[in-house]
Design a protein around this motif. Structure first.
Motif, PDB file in Angstrom:
ATOM      1  N   ASN A 101       0.809  -1.227   0.000  1.00 21.10           N
ATOM      2  CA  ASN A 101       0.000   0.000   0.000  1.00 21.10           C
ATOM      3  C   ASN A 101       0.838   1.271   0.000  1.00 21.10           C
ATOM      4  OD1 ASN A 101       1.053  -0.104   2.558  1.00 21.10           O
ATOM      5  ND2 ASN A 101      -0.864   0.210   3.640  1.00 21.10           N
ATOM      6  N   LYS A 102       2.147   1.168  -0.168  1.00 19.95           N
ATOM      7  CA  LYS A 102       3.000   2.350  -0.066  1.00 19.95           C
ATOM      8  C   LYS A 102       3.058   3.117  -1.382  1.00 19.95           C
ATOM      9  CE  LYS A 102       4.156   1.961   4.264  1.00 19.95           C
ATOM     10  NZ  LYS A 102       3.364   0.808   4.673  1.00 19.95           N
ATOM     11  N   MET A 103       3.853   4.204  -1.406  1.00 23.05           N
ATOM     12  CA  MET A 103       3.915   5.059  -2.597  1.00 23.05           C
ATOM     13  C   MET A 103       4.346   4.275  -3.822  1.00 23.05           C
ATOM     14  SD  MET A 103       2.803   8.015  -1.808  1.00 23.05           S
ATOM     15  CE  MET A 103       3.272   8.896  -3.294  1.00 23.05           C
ATOM     16  N   ILE A 104       5.338   3.412  -3.665  1.00 21.40           N
ATOM     17  CA  ILE A 104       5.651   2.409  -4.683  1.00 21.40           C
ATOM     18  C   ILE A 104       5.766   1.076  -3.960  1.00 21.40           C
ATOM     19  CG2 ILE A 104       6.836   4.056  -6.188  1.00 21.40           C
ATOM     20  CD1 ILE A 104       9.494   2.777  -5.330  1.00 21.40           C
ATOM     21  N   THR A 105       5.575  -0.020  -4.668  1.00 18.86           N
ATOM     22  CA  THR A 105       5.574  -1.322  -4.012  1.00 18.86           C
ATOM     23  C   THR A 105       6.466  -2.312  -4.733  1.00 18.86           C
ATOM     24  OG1 THR A 105       4.181  -3.126  -3.188  1.00 18.86           O
ATOM     25  CG2 THR A 105       3.552  -2.141  -5.288  1.00 18.86           C
ATOM     26  N   THR A 106       7.036  -3.223  -3.964  1.00 21.15           N
ATOM     27  CA  THR A 106       7.705  -4.398  -4.519  1.00 21.15           C
ATOM     28  C   THR A 106       6.982  -5.645  -4.012  1.00 21.15           C
ATOM     29  OG1 THR A 106       9.277  -4.442  -2.672  1.00 21.15           O
ATOM     30  CG2 THR A 106       9.950  -3.245  -4.644  1.00 21.15           C
ATOM     31  N   ALA A 107       5.708  -5.486  -3.666  1.00 20.35           N
ATOM     32  CA  ALA A 107       4.873  -6.503  -3.005  1.00 20.35           C
ATOM     33  C   ALA A 107       5.215  -6.539  -1.519  1.00 20.35           C
ATOM     34  CB  ALA A 107       5.015  -7.874  -3.650  1.00 20.35           C
ATOM     35  N   GLY A 108       6.466  -6.724  -1.203  1.00 19.92           N
ATOM     36  CA  GLY A 108       6.971  -6.610   0.159  1.00 19.92           C
ATOM     37  C   GLY A 108       8.438  -6.262   0.055  1.00 19.92           C
ATOM     38  N   GLY A 109       8.889  -5.311   0.808  1.00 19.84           N
ATOM     39  CA  GLY A 109      10.296  -4.933   0.715  1.00 19.84           C
ATOM     40  C   GLY A 109      10.554  -3.604   1.384  1.00 19.84           C
ATOM     41  N   GLY A 110      11.819  -3.246   1.464  1.00 19.64           N
ATOM     42  CA  GLY A 110      12.199  -1.977   2.076  1.00 19.64           C
ATOM     43  C   GLY A 110      13.588  -1.575   1.625  1.00 19.64           C
ATOM     44  N   MET A 111      14.050  -0.461   2.149  1.00 20.15           N
ATOM     45  CA  MET A 111      15.372   0.029   1.760  1.00 20.15           C
ATOM     46  C   MET A 111      15.951   0.874   2.887  1.00 20.15           C
ATOM     47  SD  MET A 111      16.422   1.576  -1.924  1.00 20.15           S
ATOM     48  CE  MET A 111      16.325  -0.014  -2.739  1.00 20.15           C
ATOM     49  N   LEU A 112      17.273   0.828   2.987  1.00 19.44           N
ATOM     50  CA  LEU A 112      18.010   1.610   3.983  1.00 19.44           C
ATOM     51  C   LEU A 112      18.977   2.533   3.274  1.00 19.44           C
ATOM     52  CD1 LEU A 112      18.829   1.940   7.070  1.00 19.44           C
ATOM     53  CD2 LEU A 112      20.616   0.276   6.586  1.00 19.44           C
ATOM     54  N   THR A 113      19.051   3.765   3.742  1.00 23.06           N
ATOM     55  CA  THR A 113      20.105   4.664   3.296  1.00 23.06           C
ATOM     56  C   THR A 113      20.811   5.214   4.528  1.00 23.06           C
ATOM     57  OG1 THR A 113      20.658   6.537   1.857  1.00 23.06           O
ATOM     58  CG2 THR A 113      18.690   6.767   3.212  1.00 23.06           C
ATOM     59  N   ALA A 114      22.015   5.714   4.331  1.00 24.49           N
ATOM     60  CA  ALA A 114      22.796   6.222   5.458  1.00 24.49           C
ATOM     61  C   ALA A 114      23.775   7.282   4.970  1.00 24.49           C
ATOM     62  CB  ALA A 114      23.558   5.085   6.136  1.00 24.49           C
ATOM     63  N   LYS A 115      24.171   8.154   5.883  1.00 23.25           N
ATOM     64  CA  LYS A 115      25.137   9.199   5.546  1.00 23.25           C
ATOM     65  C   LYS A 115      26.515   8.611   5.266  1.00 23.25           C
ATOM     66  CE  LYS A 115      22.783  13.106   6.224  1.00 23.25           C
ATOM     67  NZ  LYS A 115      22.510  14.037   5.108  1.00 23.25           N
ATOM     68  N   LYS A 116      26.911   7.603   6.069  1.00 21.57           N
ATOM     69  CA  LYS A 116      28.244   7.021   5.969  1.00 21.57           C
ATOM     70  C   LYS A 116      28.221   5.771   5.084  1.00 21.57           C
ATOM     71  CE  LYS A 116      29.759   8.567  10.573  1.00 21.57           C
ATOM     72  NZ  LYS A 116      30.269   8.101  11.882  1.00 21.57           N
ATOM     73  N   LYS A 117      29.141   5.713   4.144  1.00 22.31           N
ATOM     74  CA  LYS A 117      29.237   4.532   3.283  1.00 22.31           C
ATOM     75  C   LYS A 117      29.618   3.289   4.088  1.00 22.31           C
ATOM     76  CE  LYS A 117      29.946   6.655  -1.211  1.00 22.31           C
ATOM     77  NZ  LYS A 117      30.728   6.659  -2.474  1.00 22.31           N
ATOM     78  N   SER A 118      30.366   3.478   5.166  1.00 22.52           N
ATOM     79  CA  SER A 118      30.736   2.339   6.022  1.00 22.52           C
ATOM     80  C   SER A 118      29.499   1.710   6.647  1.00 22.52           C
ATOM     81  CB  SER A 118      31.713   2.782   7.110  1.00 22.52           C
ATOM     82  OG  SER A 118      31.135   3.775   7.942  1.00 22.52           O
ATOM     83  N   HIS A 119      28.487   2.530   6.958  1.00 18.85           N
ATOM     84  CA  HIS A 119      27.240   2.002   7.512  1.00 18.85           C
ATOM     85  C   HIS A 119      26.468   1.220   6.457  1.00 18.85           C
ATOM     86  CE1 HIS A 119      27.102   5.175  10.982  1.00 18.85           C
ATOM     87  NE2 HIS A 119      27.867   4.145  11.257  1.00 18.85           N
TER      88      HIS A 119
END
Length: 376
Positions: free
Chosen positions: A178-196
């Motif tokens: 039901n989200k803005m875009i869907t992959t059926a089920g899924g998520g994503m992480l972003t971070a300031k540090k590339k090491s993270h």
């Protein structure tokens, strides 16, 4: 669906990239990073998994404290429990309906007195609307506490021209059905540090060490997205800007038709840009949201209450809560009076008019009943 998903899915099958590895995953991560203007992203099995990884990377463990928005879905706070840490809930403010800077400041002052500052703060961007990030970030930075942005509901939204989820130390997104875009089920992480980001990818693949055999030195998780679902996400991402326009148009029609009925809509305060994932409003004082929802249901229209604040949930009944104004919770008021209206982009003009007229009738019937009773 956009109609382009089948092309990406077929490519995954034709090239035999089915498991949680493959070119669609890499492509989806790069395209999301480009859209967000972020250093990189990690495609995962859910937004909840993304929050969990962020907490793990920050070293949140048993006995630690994590501050979290109270007006949100339980998935924002469950990962705190996974780490055996203690959630402390922060109220909403009336300006954004998101985390209150005043309440957050009081929570920090008390935590400093108790000599137990939080290991992290989870700020939710509710229903597609950005929290007041400048004030909130200033408070967190003054105490040197990292911020996780839960942007599960706000992909496509922004704060002072910056995409939500890219202001704090970590940002998380959801691609549930039901989200803005869907992959059926899924998520994503972003971070300031590339090491993270590198550590998140490592942990999400069962934390396999570099070796000629399977060797594991730390606890890992099975959190990577499949190549097939990433292909769906790539097709969906192509339509994101159009979806935001559609959602905002749906909101505008509701606002124009229903504001005169005493309904107040979720604000889009100065400097913010809402993707209007859901059109959410509060009803006049003499209307019970559940009565209106039941009446809509009788006409085959689905509507929902706003999220029940987490500090009111049985699961979290013994955890601390800081109100926007002591003794006067904004989140509780929004729960008592709030309603989420049908906001799907497949809603036709005729269906939309029918929903609006049915909402009006529900409010009118309540007002008429009140008038009759007052004359008896």
């Amino acid at each position: 669906m956009t109609g382009k998903e089948e092309q990406f899915i077929s490519e995954a099958f034709d090239t035999n990239w089915i498991a949680p590895v493959g070119p669609h995953i890499e492509g989806f991560e790069k395209e999301m990073a480009l859209y967000l203007k972020a250093p990189g992203t990690v495609a995962l099995s859910s937004g909840t998994a993304a929050i969990h990884l962020a907490l793990d990377i920050l070293g949140v463990t048993k006995g630690d404290v994590v501050f979290c928005s109270t007006l949100t879905f339980v998935a924002s706070a469950n990962p705190i429990l996974y780490q055996e840490a203690e959630p402390v809930f922060i109220d909403s403010d009336p300006i954004s309906w998101n985390m209150s800077p005043q309440a957050l400041k009081r929570a920090f002052v008390q935590a400093e007195k108790d000599k137990k500052l939080p290991k992290a703060v989870i700020i939710v961007h509710l229903y597609g609307q950005s929290a007041r990030m400048e004030e909130l970030m200033e408070i967190c930075k003054s105490y040197q506490v990292p911020v996780i942005e839960d942007a599960a509901e706000s992909l496509g939204a922004g704060y002072k021209g910056i995409p939500t989820g890219t202001i704090g130390d970590f940002g998380i997104y959801s691609f549930n059905g039901n989200k803005m875009i869907t992959t059926a089920g899924g998520g994503m992480l972003t971070a300031k540090k590339k090491s993270h980001l590198e550590k998140a990818k490592f942990l999400a693949q069962q934390a396999k060490d570099q070796a000629d055999y399977y060797q594991h030195s730390v606890k890992g998780y099975n959190y990577r997205m499949s190549n097939i679902l990433a292909g769906i996400g790539r097709a969906q991402l192509l339509a994101l800007d159009e979806r935001v326009e559609q959602k905002r148009f749906i909101y505008k029609r509701y606002e124009e038709a229903l504001s005169t009925k005493g309904i107040e809509f979720m604000p889009e305060y100065e400097g913010s840009y809402s993707c209007r994932w859901l059109t959410v409003c509060t009803l006049p004082m003499d209307n019970n949201p559940q009565d209106v929802i039941n009446n809509l249901q009788s006409h085959n229209i689905e509507a929902r209450r706003v999220w029940k604040p987490l500090h009111l949930q049985p699961l979290f009944q013994n955890h601390n809560f800081y109100a926007h104004i002591p003794g006067n919770s904004t989140a509780e008021m929004l729960f008592d009076r709030g309603i989420c209206l049908p906001s799907g982009t497949s809603l036709s003009g005729e269906e939309h008019r029918f929903v609006i007229e049915t909402v009006k009738a529900s409010l009118y019937e309540k007002s008429a009943q009140g008038a009759i009773l007052s004359n008896l």
